[in-house]
Design a protein around this motif. Structure first.
Motif, PDB file in Angstrom:
ATOM      1  N   PHE A 114       3.338  60.688  -2.415  1.00 45.69           N
ATOM      2  CA  PHE A 114       3.037  60.419  -1.001  1.00 45.69           C
ATOM      3  C   PHE A 114       3.825  59.221  -0.475  1.00 45.69           C
ATOM      4  N   ARG A 115       4.010  58.213  -1.303  1.00 50.79           N
ATOM      5  CA  ARG A 115       4.833  57.081  -0.838  1.00 50.79           C
ATOM      6  C   ARG A 115       6.239  57.561  -0.498  1.00 50.79           C
ATOM      7  N   SER A 116       6.754  58.474  -1.344  1.00 52.34           N
ATOM      8  CA  SER A 116       8.112  58.970  -1.081  1.00 52.34           C
ATOM      9  C   SER A 116       8.145  59.777   0.211  1.00 52.34           C
ATOM     10  N   MET A 117       6.986  60.260   0.674  1.00 55.53           N
ATOM     11  CA  MET A 117       6.908  60.994   1.940  1.00 55.53           C
ATOM     12  C   MET A 117       6.571  60.054   3.101  1.00 55.53           C
ATOM     13  N   GLY A 118       6.514  58.761   2.849  1.00 52.12           N
ATOM     14  CA  GLY A 118       6.304  57.794   3.932  1.00 52.12           C
ATOM     15  C   GLY A 118       4.853  57.438   4.210  1.00 52.12           C
ATOM     16  N   TYR A 119       3.930  57.799   3.303  1.00 44.32           N
ATOM     17  CA  TYR A 119       2.515  57.482   3.507  1.00 44.32           C
ATOM     18  C   TYR A 119       2.196  56.091   2.948  1.00 44.32           C
ATOM     19  N   ASP A 120       1.266  55.392   3.602  1.00 42.58           N
ATOM     20  CA  ASP A 120       0.697  54.174   3.025  1.00 42.58           C
ATOM     21  C   ASP A 120      -0.483  54.563   2.143  1.00 42.58           C
ATOM     22  N   VAL A 121      -0.681  53.820   1.053  1.00 43.84           N
ATOM     23  CA  VAL A 121      -1.804  54.075   0.157  1.00 43.84           C
ATOM     24  C   VAL A 121      -2.879  53.035   0.455  1.00 43.84           C
ATOM     25  N   VAL A 122      -4.081  53.487   0.806  1.00 41.06           N
ATOM     26  CA  VAL A 122      -5.177  52.550   1.089  1.00 41.06           C
ATOM     27  C   VAL A 122      -6.415  52.997   0.332  1.00 41.06           C
ATOM     28  N   VAL A 123      -7.334  52.059   0.089  1.00 42.39           N
ATOM     29  CA  VAL A 123      -8.577  52.413  -0.608  1.00 42.39           C
ATOM     30  C   VAL A 123      -9.770  51.896   0.192  1.00 42.39           C
ATOM     31  N   GLY A 124     -10.924  52.515  -0.052  1.00 39.95           N
ATOM     32  CA  GLY A 124     -12.139  52.129   0.669  1.00 39.95           C
ATOM     33  C   GLY A 124     -13.303  51.954  -0.286  1.00 39.95           C
ATOM     34  N   PRO A 125     -14.446  51.518   0.235  1.00 39.55           N
ATOM     35  CA  PRO A 125     -15.607  51.226  -0.617  1.00 39.55           C
ATOM     36  C   PRO A 125     -16.281  52.493  -1.152  1.00 39.55           C
ATOM     37  N   GLU A 126     -16.871  52.375  -2.330  1.00 43.14           N
ATOM     38  CA  GLU A 126     -17.599  53.505  -2.907  1.00 43.14           C
ATOM     39  C   GLU A 126     -19.029  53.551  -2.379  1.00 43.14           C
ATOM     40  N   SER A 165     -13.254  61.112   2.529  1.00 44.88           N
ATOM     41  CA  SER A 165     -13.065  61.264   3.982  1.00 44.88           C
ATOM     42  C   SER A 165     -13.592  60.093   4.823  1.00 44.88           C
ATOM     43  N   PRO A 166     -14.683  59.395   4.446  1.00 49.42           N
ATOM     44  CA  PRO A 166     -15.122  58.280   5.294  1.00 49.42           C
ATOM     45  C   PRO A 166     -14.032  57.229   5.522  1.00 49.42           C
ATOM     46  N   MET A 167     -13.072  57.168   4.616  1.00 47.19           N
ATOM     47  CA  MET A 167     -11.988  56.207   4.828  1.00 47.19           C
ATOM     48  C   MET A 167     -11.118  56.615   6.020  1.00 47.19           C
ATOM     49  N   GLN A 168     -11.154  57.896   6.390  1.00 45.61           N
ATOM     50  CA  GLN A 168     -10.487  58.318   7.638  1.00 45.61           C
ATOM     51  C   GLN A 168     -11.042  57.505   8.798  1.00 45.61           C
ATOM     52  N   VAL A 169     -12.384  57.477   8.877  1.00 47.78           N
ATOM     53  CA  VAL A 169     -13.055  56.789   9.980  1.00 47.78           C
ATOM     54  C   VAL A 169     -12.766  55.285   9.920  1.00 47.78           C
ATOM     55  N   ARG A 170     -12.955  54.701   8.744  1.00 46.32           N
ATOM     56  CA  ARG A 170     -12.719  53.259   8.610  1.00 46.32           C
ATOM     57  C   ARG A 170     -11.293  52.897   9.019  1.00 46.32           C
ATOM     58  N   TYR A 171     -10.342  53.704   8.594  1.00 42.41           N
ATOM     59  CA  TYR A 171      -8.945  53.354   8.888  1.00 42.41           C
ATOM     60  C   TYR A 171      -8.660  53.476  10.376  1.00 42.41           C
ATOM     61  N   MET A 172      -9.182  54.562  10.981  1.00 45.11           N
ATOM     62  CA  MET A 172      -8.899  54.755  12.415  1.00 45.11           C
ATOM     63  C   MET A 172      -9.560  53.671  13.251  1.00 45.11           C
ATOM     64  N   LEU A 173     -10.746  53.201  12.823  1.00 49.19           N
ATOM     65  CA  LEU A 173     -11.417  52.150  13.590  1.00 49.19           C
ATOM     66  C   LEU A 173     -10.657  50.820  13.531  1.00 49.19           C
ATOM     67  N   SER A 174      -9.838  50.640  12.507  1.00 49.27           N
ATOM     68  CA  SER A 174      -9.167  49.338  12.363  1.00 49.27           C
ATOM     69  C   SER A 174      -7.648  49.421  12.539  1.00 49.27           C
ATOM     70  N   HIS A 175      -7.118  50.597  12.865  1.00 50.50           N
ATOM     71  CA  HIS A 175      -5.675  50.731  13.061  1.00 50.50           C
ATOM     72  C   HIS A 175      -5.388  51.613  14.273  1.00 50.50           C
ATOM     73  N   ALA A 176      -4.216  51.402  14.844  1.00 46.20           N
ATOM     74  CA  ALA A 176      -3.800  52.249  15.965  1.00 46.20           C
ATOM     75  C   ALA A 176      -2.797  53.278  15.465  1.00 46.20           C
ATOM     76  N   PRO A 177      -2.845  54.499  15.997  1.00 42.38           N
ATOM     77  CA  PRO A 177      -1.864  55.511  15.611  1.00 42.38           C
ATOM     78  C   PRO A 177      -0.491  55.163  16.190  1.00 42.38           C
ATOM     79  N   PRO A 178       0.599  55.725  15.692  1.00 38.18           N
ATOM     80  CA  PRO A 178       0.654  56.747  14.635  1.00 38.18           C
ATOM     81  C   PRO A 178       0.650  56.123  13.235  1.00 38.18           C
ATOM     82  N   PHE A 179       0.167  56.908  12.273  1.00 39.58           N
ATOM     83  CA  PHE A 179       0.215  56.460  10.866  1.00 39.58           C
ATOM     84  C   PHE A 179       0.070  57.660   9.935  1.00 39.58           C
TER      85      PHE A 179
END
Ligand code: DAH
Length: 328
Positions: A114-126, A165-179
Motif C-alpha cells: 500500500f505504501r508503494s501505491m501512495g497510501y499512508d499507514v495509520v493505526v487506531g485504538p482497540e 472500520s472505526p478508524m475511517q471515522v476517526r481519520y475523517m474527523l481529524s483530517h481533510a480530504p483528499p487522502f
C-alpha cells in the motif's frame, strides 16, 4: 651468616617473606647494619678489610633479593596467565535470534504494497466507543447488522472494536480530504472458537476519499493490491452484498494459484464499497466521494502458508513459530 642469608633468600616462597629477610639483614636494625655499626670497635688495621667484606656481602644479598623477587613475580604472572587462559578458537555459545511473527510479516508485506501505491499507514485504538465502531458507520441502535459483530464490552459502555472500520471515522474527523490510508490492527468478536474462528484476529482497512472517486477506482485499487501480492496474472471479482457503511457494497475475491498447493481458485478476501453518504454526513464531509475495503489477515496467511488452525497463531508454540522465520 652469608650462607644462611643466601639460603633463606633462595627458599623464600613469596614477596612478603623476601621483605621480612630484607628487614632482618639490611634494615635499620638488621644484622649487616649492626655489623657495619660495630666496625668502630675493631682495631684500626682490621676495620678496612672487615668493612669491605661486609659491604660486599651487602651487595651480594641485595642482588640475591632482587633476583629472587623477579623470579617470584615472574611465577605470579605465569600463574595468572594460566588461570585466565582463554581459547579463542573454541566455537563459543550461540544466542538464539528471534524473528517476526508470521502475521507481522504478512502485515508488513501488505503495508509495503500500500505504501508503494501512495497510501499512508495509520493505526487506531482497540478499545472503541459505540459511536465510532457502529453509530457513525451507519449501524443505528437495534440495527440487525450489529448482531453479526457481537463483542466484548467494558462496564462504562465501551467495546473492543469489532473491525478496523472505526478508524475511517476517526481519520475523517481529524483530517481533510483528499487522502489514501490503510489501517492494520487487531479486532475482537464474541466467537465460538474453532480452527477458523478466534475471539481476536487481524484486519487491514483501506479508505480513499477525494473528488470524483468512483467504483472503478475501487476495483483498480483491489486489482493493484492483488497483483502486487499474488502476481500480474491475478484476477479479482466483486459480488454485491450489504455493509451499512458502504453503498453500493460488495464482497471481493481473488483468483489465484496457490504456489504451495498448485491449486487455483477464488479466495474470498473481504468487503468493500463506496463510502455511504450517512458516513460522510457523520464526519461533516461534503462534495467528496470515496471507497473503502477491509479484510482479515489470518485466512490469507493460513491459505498462503498452510497453517491448518487459526489457534496456532497465538499459541506461542515455538515449533510453529520457528517455521516462519525465513523470508516470505
Ligand atoms: N468491516 C467489515 C467487517 O469487519 C469489513 C469491511 C466491509 C470493510 C466493507 C470495509 C468495507 O471497509 O467497505 O466485516
Amino acid at each position: 651468616m652469608r650462607e644462611q642469608a643466601l639460603a633463606e633468600v633462595a627458599d623464600a616462597t613469596d614477596l612478603n617473606a623476601l621483605q621480612a629477610l630484607r628487614v632482618r639483614y639490611l634494615g635499620k636494625k638488621g644484622e649487616l647494619t649492626r655489623q657495619l655499626k660495630g666496625l668502630g670497635a675493631l682495631p684500626p688495621d682490621e676495620r678496612r678489610a672487615a668493612g669491605a667484606s661486609i659491604n660486599a656481602l651487602k651487595e651480594e644479598l641485595e642482588d640475591a633479593l632482587k633476583r629472587r623477587r623477579e623470579a617470584l613475580e615472574g611465577e605470579a604472572v605465569a600463574r595468572q596467565l594460566e588461570s585466565e587462559r582463554l581459547d579463542v578458537t573454541l566455537p563459543g555459545y550461540g544466542y538464539p535470534v528471534g524473528g517476526l511473527h508470521l502475521l507481522t510479516r504478512v502485515t508488513n508485506r501488505l503495508t509495503d504494497v500500500f505504501r508503494s501505491m501512495g497510501y499512508d499507514v495509520v493505526v487506531g485504538p482497540e478499545l472503541e466507543t459505540d459511536a465510532y465502531n457502529f453509530q457513525k458507520l451507519n449501524f443505528p441502535d437495534e440495527h440487525p447488522a450489529r448482531d453479526t459483530q457481537d463483542t466484548f464490552w467494558t462496564e462504562d459502555g465501551r467495546l473492543l472494536r469489532t473491525h478496523t472500520s472505526p478508524m475511517q471515522v476517526r481519520y475523517m474527523l481529524s483530517h481533510a480530504p483528499p487522502f489514501k490510508i490503510v489501517v492494520p490492527g487487531k479486532v475482537f468478536r464474541n466467537e465460538a472458537v474453532d480452527a477458523t474462528h478466534e475471539a481476536m484476529f487481524h484486519q487491514i482497512e483501506a479508505l480513499v476519499v477525494g473528488e470524483h472517486i468512483t467504483m472503478a477506482d475501487l476495483h483498480g485499487a483491489i486489482n493493484q493490491m492483488a497483483r502486487a501480492l499474488f502476481g500480474p496474472e491475478t484476477k479479482t471479482r466483486l459480488l454485491p452484498t450489504y455493509f451499512p457503511f458502504v453503498e453500493p457494497g460488495a464482497e471481493f475475491a481473488v483468483w489465484w494459484k496457490n504456489p504451495r498447493t498448485g491449486r487455483a481458485g477464488w479466495l474470498e478476501l473481504g468487503g468493500c464499497g463506496m463510502v455511504h453518504p450517512n458516513v460522510f454526513k457523520a464526519v461533516g464531509y461534503e462534495g467528496v466521494t470515496g471507497f473503502a475495503f477491509g479484510f482479515g489477515l489470518e485466512r490469507l496467511a493460513m491459505v498462503s502458508y498452510g497453517v491448518p488452525d487459526i489457534r496456532y497463531f497465538y499459541g506461542g508454540d515455538l515449533r510453529v513459530l520457528r517455521q516462519f522465520r525465513g523470508e516470505l
